[in-house]
Scaffold this motif. Structure first.
Motif, PDB file in Angstrom:
ATOM      1  N   SER A 104       0.816  -1.330  -0.285  1.00 19.92           N
ATOM      2  CA  SER A 104      -0.329   0.316   0.056  1.00 19.92           C
ATOM      3  C   SER A 104       0.978   1.182  -0.129  1.00 19.92           C
ATOM      4  CB  SER A 104      -1.270   0.187   1.331  1.00 19.92           C
ATOM      5  OG  SER A 104      -0.696   0.295   2.480  1.00 19.92           O
ATOM      6  N   LYS A 105       2.154   1.380   0.676  1.00 14.05           N
ATOM      7  CA  LYS A 105       3.011   2.425   0.636  1.00 14.05           C
ATOM      8  C   LYS A 105       3.534   2.438  -1.056  1.00 14.05           C
ATOM      9  CE  LYS A 105       6.690   4.340   3.442  1.00 14.05           C
ATOM     10  NZ  LYS A 105       8.290   3.914   4.137  1.00 14.05           N
ATOM     11  N   ILE A 106       3.862   1.153  -1.744  1.00 18.18           N
ATOM     12  CA  ILE A 106       4.333   1.380  -2.698  1.00 18.18           C
ATOM     13  C   ILE A 106       3.087   2.182  -3.808  1.00 18.18           C
ATOM     14  CG2 ILE A 106       5.182   0.219  -4.778  1.00 18.18           C
ATOM     15  CD1 ILE A 106       6.657  -1.783  -3.086  1.00 18.18           C
ATOM     16  N   ARG A 107       2.235   2.180  -3.613  1.00 16.69           N
ATOM     17  CA  ARG A 107       0.920   1.886  -4.298  1.00 16.69           C
ATOM     18  C   ARG A 107       0.683   3.919  -4.320  1.00 16.69           C
ATOM     19  NH1 ARG A 107      -4.775   3.071  -4.885  1.00 16.69           N
ATOM     20  NH2 ARG A 107      -5.105   2.805  -2.709  1.00 16.69           N
ATOM     21  N   ARG A 108       0.858   3.775  -2.865  1.00 13.79           N
ATOM     22  CA  ARG A 108       0.421   5.941  -2.598  1.00 13.79           C
ATOM     23  C   ARG A 108       1.669   6.784  -3.066  1.00 13.79           C
ATOM     24  NH1 ARG A 108       0.276   4.944   2.370  1.00 13.79           N
ATOM     25  NH2 ARG A 108       2.412   5.761   3.317  1.00 13.79           N
ATOM     26  N   GLU A 109       3.387   5.552  -3.289  1.00 12.43           N
ATOM     27  CA  GLU A 109       3.710   7.038  -3.537  1.00 12.43           C
ATOM     28  C   GLU A 109       4.477   6.440  -5.346  1.00 12.43           C
ATOM     29  OE1 GLU A 109       6.416   8.456  -1.697  1.00 12.43           O
ATOM     30  OE2 GLU A 109       4.539   8.116  -0.148  1.00 12.43           O
ATOM     31  N   ASN A 110       4.092   5.562  -5.769  1.00 13.42           N
ATOM     32  CA  ASN A 110       3.969   5.478  -7.520  1.00 13.42           C
ATOM     33  C   ASN A 110       2.930   6.575  -7.812  1.00 13.42           C
ATOM     34  OD1 ASN A 110       5.465   3.741  -6.995  1.00 13.42           O
ATOM     35  ND2 ASN A 110       4.521   2.094  -7.754  1.00 13.42           N
ATOM     36  N   PHE A 111       3.713   6.713  -9.324  1.00 14.74           N
ATOM     37  CA  PHE A 111       2.636   7.771  -9.862  1.00 14.74           C
ATOM     38  C   PHE A 111       3.240   7.657 -11.314  1.00 14.74           C
ATOM     39  CE2 PHE A 111       5.931  10.690  -8.726  1.00 14.74           C
ATOM     40  CZ  PHE A 111       6.375  11.193 -10.322  1.00 14.74           C
ATOM     41  N   ILE A 112       2.204   8.121 -12.550  1.00 14.07           N
ATOM     42  CA  ILE A 112       2.819   8.128 -14.174  1.00 14.07           C
ATOM     43  C   ILE A 112       2.266   9.507 -14.166  1.00 14.07           C
ATOM     44  CG2 ILE A 112       2.135   6.717 -16.095  1.00 14.07           C
ATOM     45  CD1 ILE A 112       2.083   4.174 -14.527  1.00 14.07           C
ATOM     46  N   PHE A 113       3.283  10.328 -14.756  1.00 11.85           N
ATOM     47  CA  PHE A 113       2.907  11.908 -15.733  1.00 11.85           C
ATOM     48  C   PHE A 113       2.623  11.545 -16.678  1.00 11.85           C
ATOM     49  CE2 PHE A 113       4.367  15.720 -16.801  1.00 11.85           C
ATOM     50  CZ  PHE A 113       3.062  16.460 -16.625  1.00 11.85           C
ATOM     51  N   ARG A 114       2.103  12.130 -17.736  1.00  9.66           N
ATOM     52  CA  ARG A 114       2.188  12.327 -18.855  1.00  9.66           C
ATOM     53  C   ARG A 114       1.765  13.564 -19.419  1.00  9.66           C
ATOM     54  NH1 ARG A 114       1.053   6.234 -19.224  1.00  9.66           N
ATOM     55  NH2 ARG A 114       2.606   5.205 -19.885  1.00  9.66           N
ATOM     56  N   THR A 115       2.694  13.559 -21.003  1.00  7.64           N
ATOM     57  CA  THR A 115       1.764  14.613 -20.915  1.00  7.64           C
ATOM     58  C   THR A 115       2.896  14.767 -22.468  1.00  7.64           C
ATOM     59  OG1 THR A 115       1.956  17.178 -21.046  1.00  7.64           O
ATOM     60  CG2 THR A 115       4.445  16.306 -20.684  1.00  7.64           C
ATOM     61  N   ARG A 116       1.781  15.212 -23.685  1.00 10.37           N
ATOM     62  CA  ARG A 116       1.359  14.929 -24.562  1.00 10.37           C
ATOM     63  C   ARG A 116       1.502  16.998 -25.737  1.00 10.37           C
ATOM     64  NH1 ARG A 116      -2.153  10.946 -27.406  1.00 10.37           N
ATOM     65  NH2 ARG A 116      -3.265  12.818 -26.162  1.00 10.37           N
ATOM     66  N   PRO A 117       2.546  17.010 -26.659  1.00 14.40           N
ATOM     67  CA  PRO A 117       2.413  18.072 -27.442  1.00 14.40           C
ATOM     68  C   PRO A 117       0.375  18.005 -27.588  1.00 14.40           C
ATOM     69  CG  PRO A 117       4.542  17.539 -28.057  1.00 14.40           C
ATOM     70  CD  PRO A 117       3.411  16.174 -27.914  1.00 14.40           C
ATOM     71  N   LEU A 118      -0.062  17.294 -28.326  1.00 12.06           N
ATOM     72  CA  LEU A 118      -1.400  16.807 -28.478  1.00 12.06           C
ATOM     73  C   LEU A 118      -2.386  17.242 -27.966  1.00 12.06           C
ATOM     74  CD1 LEU A 118      -2.825  15.875 -31.323  1.00 12.06           C
ATOM     75  CD2 LEU A 118      -3.233  14.116 -29.605  1.00 12.06           C
ATOM     76  N   ASP A 119      -2.316  17.799 -26.388  1.00 12.62           N
ATOM     77  CA  ASP A 119      -2.602  17.589 -24.648  1.00 12.62           C
ATOM     78  C   ASP A 119      -2.499  19.232 -24.750  1.00 12.62           C
ATOM     79  OD1 ASP A 119      -3.426  15.209 -25.104  1.00 12.62           O
ATOM     80  OD2 ASP A 119      -1.862  14.546 -23.432  1.00 12.62           O
ATOM     81  N   ILE A 120      -1.665  20.118 -26.108  1.00 12.07           N
ATOM     82  CA  ILE A 120      -1.279  21.002 -24.913  1.00 12.07           C
ATOM     83  C   ILE A 120      -2.167  22.182 -26.491  1.00 12.07           C
ATOM     84  CG2 ILE A 120       0.275  22.696 -24.846  1.00 12.07           C
ATOM     85  CD1 ILE A 120       1.971  20.645 -23.466  1.00 12.07           C
ATOM     86  N   LEU A 337      10.004  18.576 -51.728  1.00  9.35           N
ATOM     87  CA  LEU A 337       9.367  19.473 -50.499  1.00  9.35           C
ATOM     88  C   LEU A 337       7.763  18.212 -50.243  1.00  9.35           C
ATOM     89  CD1 LEU A 337       6.407  21.283 -50.948  1.00  9.35           C
ATOM     90  CD2 LEU A 337       8.212  22.086 -52.020  1.00  9.35           C
ATOM     91  N   GLN A 338       7.280  18.472 -49.121  1.00  8.34           N
ATOM     92  CA  GLN A 338       6.736  17.911 -48.926  1.00  8.34           C
ATOM     93  C   GLN A 338       5.307  18.512 -47.915  1.00  8.34           C
ATOM     94  OE1 GLN A 338       6.620  13.755 -46.735  1.00  8.34           O
ATOM     95  NE2 GLN A 338       8.556  13.674 -48.269  1.00  8.34           N
ATOM     96  N   LEU A 339       3.916  18.402 -48.242  1.00 13.53           N
ATOM     97  CA  LEU A 339       2.404  19.085 -48.253  1.00 13.53           C
ATOM     98  C   LEU A 339       1.318  18.367 -46.898  1.00 13.53           C
ATOM     99  CD1 LEU A 339       1.538  21.711 -47.882  1.00 13.53           C
ATOM    100  CD2 LEU A 339      -0.276  21.470 -49.868  1.00 13.53           C
ATOM    101  N   SER A 340       1.304  19.012 -46.270  1.00 12.37           N
ATOM    102  CA  SER A 340       0.535  18.008 -44.933  1.00 12.37           C
ATOM    103  C   SER A 340      -0.266  19.317 -44.161  1.00 12.37           C
ATOM    104  CB  SER A 340       1.574  17.092 -44.256  1.00 12.37           C
ATOM    105  OG  SER A 340       2.361  17.870 -43.083  1.00 12.37           O
ATOM    106  N   PHE A 341      -1.417  19.024 -43.727  1.00 12.26           N
ATOM    107  CA  PHE A 341      -2.127  19.951 -43.377  1.00 12.26           C
ATOM    108  C   PHE A 341      -2.302  19.436 -41.452  1.00 12.26           C
ATOM    109  CE2 PHE A 341      -4.115  19.619 -47.437  1.00 12.26           C
ATOM    110  CZ  PHE A 341      -3.690  21.102 -48.220  1.00 12.26           C
ATOM    111  N   THR A 342      -2.576  18.220 -41.482  1.00 12.01           N
ATOM    112  CA  THR A 342      -2.383  17.466 -39.804  1.00 12.01           C
ATOM    113  C   THR A 342      -0.755  16.939 -39.467  1.00 12.01           C
ATOM    114  OG1 THR A 342      -2.696  15.219 -40.898  1.00 12.01           O
ATOM    115  CG2 THR A 342      -4.765  17.150 -40.460  1.00 12.01           C
ATOM    116  N   SER A 343      -0.997  16.889 -38.062  1.00 16.58           N
ATOM    117  CA  SER A 343       0.357  16.834 -37.356  1.00 16.58           C
ATOM    118  C   SER A 343      -0.449  16.210 -36.361  1.00 16.58           C
ATOM    119  CB  SER A 343       0.999  18.258 -36.846  1.00 16.58           C
ATOM    120  OG  SER A 343       2.009  17.314 -36.221  1.00 16.58           O
ATOM    121  N   THR A 344       0.621  15.259 -35.786  1.00 15.50           N
ATOM    122  CA  THR A 344       0.440  14.471 -34.096  1.00 15.50           C
ATOM    123  C   THR A 344       0.383  15.001 -33.326  1.00 15.50           C
ATOM    124  OG1 THR A 344       2.693  13.342 -34.509  1.00 15.50           O
ATOM    125  CG2 THR A 344       0.754  12.234 -35.525  1.00 15.50           C
ATOM    126  N   LYS A 345       1.387  16.256 -33.243  1.00 16.78           N
ATOM    127  CA  LYS A 345       2.150  16.785 -32.314  1.00 16.78           C
ATOM    128  C   LYS A 345       0.920  18.197 -32.000  1.00 16.78           C
ATOM    129  CE  LYS A 345       6.773  16.385 -32.466  1.00 16.78           C
ATOM    130  NZ  LYS A 345       6.413  14.681 -31.594  1.00 16.78           N
TER     131      LYS A 345
END
Lengths: 407, 222
Positions: A104-120, A337-345
């Motif tokens: 339970s101590k490990i569970r409480r202390e563990n965390f995973i944080f994620r951020t992607r350019p797509l979310d920003i 050159l290459q033309l695109s309209f969308t991005s994964t970022k």
């Protein structure tokens, strides 16, 4: 009129091909990019990773030195990550590095944080839900109102009636004035959801760059100015709300330095990792009571830094480099050159020209010669000159429409 | 003379115009019924929450309806001209060729714009008492590319139908499909905000591509 439209149609076809030909090429030559799943091990004090072969059947558990582990051994060298497996096998040690641990101590202390350019990089409606942080109930509930930050203040809108709640707005506005918040607000972040253990409201910077913490406690506003170094100009904020309650949030400044706002003392501590630009890079942090493995990745590289969870200083680091991205593909000889309209970022649509390649000039010149030879019997015109120049610059994209539009 | 041409166009497409109006209104009503159901079965707060946290606008069912309206309108307006060789007669009228074709195209595009503006107004009037301006603009800006796609559909169908040769028609169809695809490339809310005005201007300019087809028709390209 029809001459003008001939040119317009030619430009349209060229643009369509500059978008579709590279798109088809990239689709046909798409390769799976994968870096080994890697974490810092407190036991062997090195990075441990799972290498996967091409057919994804053969997993190889190893470390940076090249030592090979069985799956059971791998669980043991990463006890903070695989603690549930160790508990099931009755192999979880009582102490790790001299510190007594329980599941339970490990569970409480563990965390995973994620951020992607797509979310920003996204258009987000500027309305925010402010949950009740000190509710008398165990579960958090979503509020009946949202707030907006105007040029001069804060306004709460009741969602059922779609009317401004003047009383609540005035109550919060008076607190904002008391604490000398300079409007308009620059950056604000929070996690407006009830699917979390507790609520820390919002962190925001005002127009003068000052950092504040906003919460709602028993219907009353809680607004605390946070003193930070005047040189630090916050650009991005994440409210963390991890189970361990050790941090209020993560922040980056305009120089892409990464900080932690610690709880409950509101100290801004710099994390010793390479510069991180959240608008362009992904970040994942696997944190536990001893260390964090910070993974920063962009198109080419994945940089891993092991951070001491107490001091937030770097213990070790390593990097994966995607060599395939450096290789000169056939595309660079075909397409200038290459033309695109969308991005994964990002979640925006707009035309983007990328991957300019001088290597395609050779093909452009060959195509120009072919065009001149094919149309040598037609009389010289400005349209022909325009098409020739287009082929010299845009190569195959301009050559195909020139052939298709021949009379 | 122009009045007579416009009247002729109206006679040709009035029933189709009414049908397109009915289809657009039916889909608008369906989407609004769904919104009404969310409010009555859950709450307005739930509706706001969905709009704030997801890329959903509740009008997704209308995605291709403006395009369908534009394509159908152009087909009904220009196929009879080509099948019954009426275009040839038209071009013999004592008016410049571009004026004749321009008024035909302008009439079609104007009717489409009227249809779309009325639909937009109905959506705005329905959402205005329910949602904050930030959410209304989110819904309407997300839908805007679908309506511009309707005008693009009209422009490329007219361009293709008026083209005298099948080889070039095929090229026009492919170019039209690729151009219209642009409006459906991103499914994210408000993704097109930065370029939608430019897309509208380009689309309106491309409506004139039919001049090219008519010029080829008049030149007797076979």
């Amino acid at each position: 009129m029809s001459k003008t439209y001939k040119i317009i149609y030619y430009i349209l076809l060229t643009a369509i091909l500059a978008w579709l030909l590279p798109w088809f090429y990239n689709l046909a030559t798409l390769k799976k990019e994968r870096t080994p799943f890697t974490l810092y091990s407190e036991i062997i004090e090195d990075f441990a990773m799972i290498n996967v072969n091409q057919n994804e059947k053969d997993l190889r558990y190893t470390d940076r030195k090249g030592d090979i582990y069985t799956e059971r051994q791998f669980d043991s060298i990463l006890p903070m990550f695989y603690y549930r497996q160790l508990v099931t096998d009755n192999r979880l040690p009582d102490t790790i590095r001299g510190v007594p641990v329980t599941a339970s101590k490990i569970r409480r202390e563990n965390f995973i944080f994620r951020t992607r350019p797509l979310d920003i990089n996204v258009h987000h409606p500027e309305l925010y839900s402010l949950l009740e942080s000190r509710s008398k109930r165990v579960d958090l509930t979503m509020p009946d109102d949202v707030f907006r930050l105007t040029k001069n203040g804060i306004e709460f809108i009741d969602m059922e009636s779609n009317q401004v709640n003047k009383e609540k707005s005035a109550l919060f506005q008076s607190v904002f004035q008391q604490k000398e918040v300079a409007f308009p607000i620059r950056t604000i972040a929070g996690n407006p959801t009830n699917r979390k253990e507790y609520d820390e409201g919002y962190l925001f910077t005002d127009n003068e760059g000052k950092l504040f913490h906003l919460k709602q406690m028993q219907g009353r506003p809680f607004l605390r100015p946070i003193s930070i170094d005047a040189d630090v100009q916050i650009s991005q904020i994440w409210v963390t709300e991890f189970l361990n309650r050790k941090y209020f949030g993560f922040l980056t400044d305009v120089n892409n330095q990464f900080y932690v706002l610690t709880a409950p003392d509101y100290s801004l501590v710099k994390v010793e990792i390479p510069p991180f630009n959240p608008k362009k890079e992904n970040m994942t942090i696997f944190g536990n009571m001893f260390s964090w493995t910070v993974v920063q990745s962009d198109k080419k590289d994945e940089i891993l830094t092991a951070i001491d969870a107490k001091t937030l200083t770097a213990i070790d680091s390593m990097a994966y480099h995607n060599a395939d991205k450096d290789k000169t593909g056939l595309a660079s000889y075909l397409f200038p050159l290459q033309l695109s309209f969308t991005s994964t970022k990002d979640k925006f649509f707009y035309p983007r020209l990328k991957d300019f390649s001088y290597r395609a000039l050779a093909l452009n010149l060959v195509l120009l010669v072919v065009y001149v030879l094919l149309f040598r019997k037609t009389k010289f015109s400005t349209t022909k000159l325009f098409k020739s120049l287009s082929i010299a610059v845009l190569g195959v994209f301009a050559f195909i429409p020139a052939l298709l539009m021949r009379e | 003379m122009i009045k007579a041409i416009l009247y002729k166009e109206w006679i040709k497409i009035r029933y189709l115009f009414l049908l397109a109006a009915v289809i657009l209104m039916a889909f608008t009503a369906y989407c609004q019924l769904r919104i009404g159901n969310v409010i009555s079965l859950r709450s307005a707060a739930h509706l706001w929450e969905i709009l704030l946290t997801r890329d959903n606008t509740f009008y997704e069912a209308m995605r291709y309806v403006p395009l369908f309206s534009g394509v159908l309108l152009a087909l009904f307006q220009f196929v009879p001209e080509m099948q019954q060789k009426r275009l040839k007669l038209c071009l013999h009228l004592p008016l410049p060729q571009n004026k004749i074709i321009g008024s035909m195209l302008g009439f079609g595009v104007s009717l489409l714009i009227i249809l779309f503006v009325v639909t937009y107004l109905i959506i705005f009037l329905y959402l205005n008492p329910i949602l904050a301006p930030e959410l209304i603009s989110r819904v309407m800006l997300t839908m805007l590319p679908w309506f511009v796609a309707g005008i693009a559909g009209y422009a490329f169908v007219a361009f293709t139908v008026l083209e005298p040769t099948w080889k070039r028609r095929l090229l026009n169809i492919l170019a039209g499909v690729a151009f219209i695809r642009i409006f459906y490339l991103s499914g994210y809310a408000e993704a097109y905000n930065q370029v939608i005005v430019w897309l509208l201007i380009i689309t309106l300019a491309l409506a004139g591509l039919s001049f090219l087809s008519v010029s080829r028709f008049k030149d007797g390209v076979q």
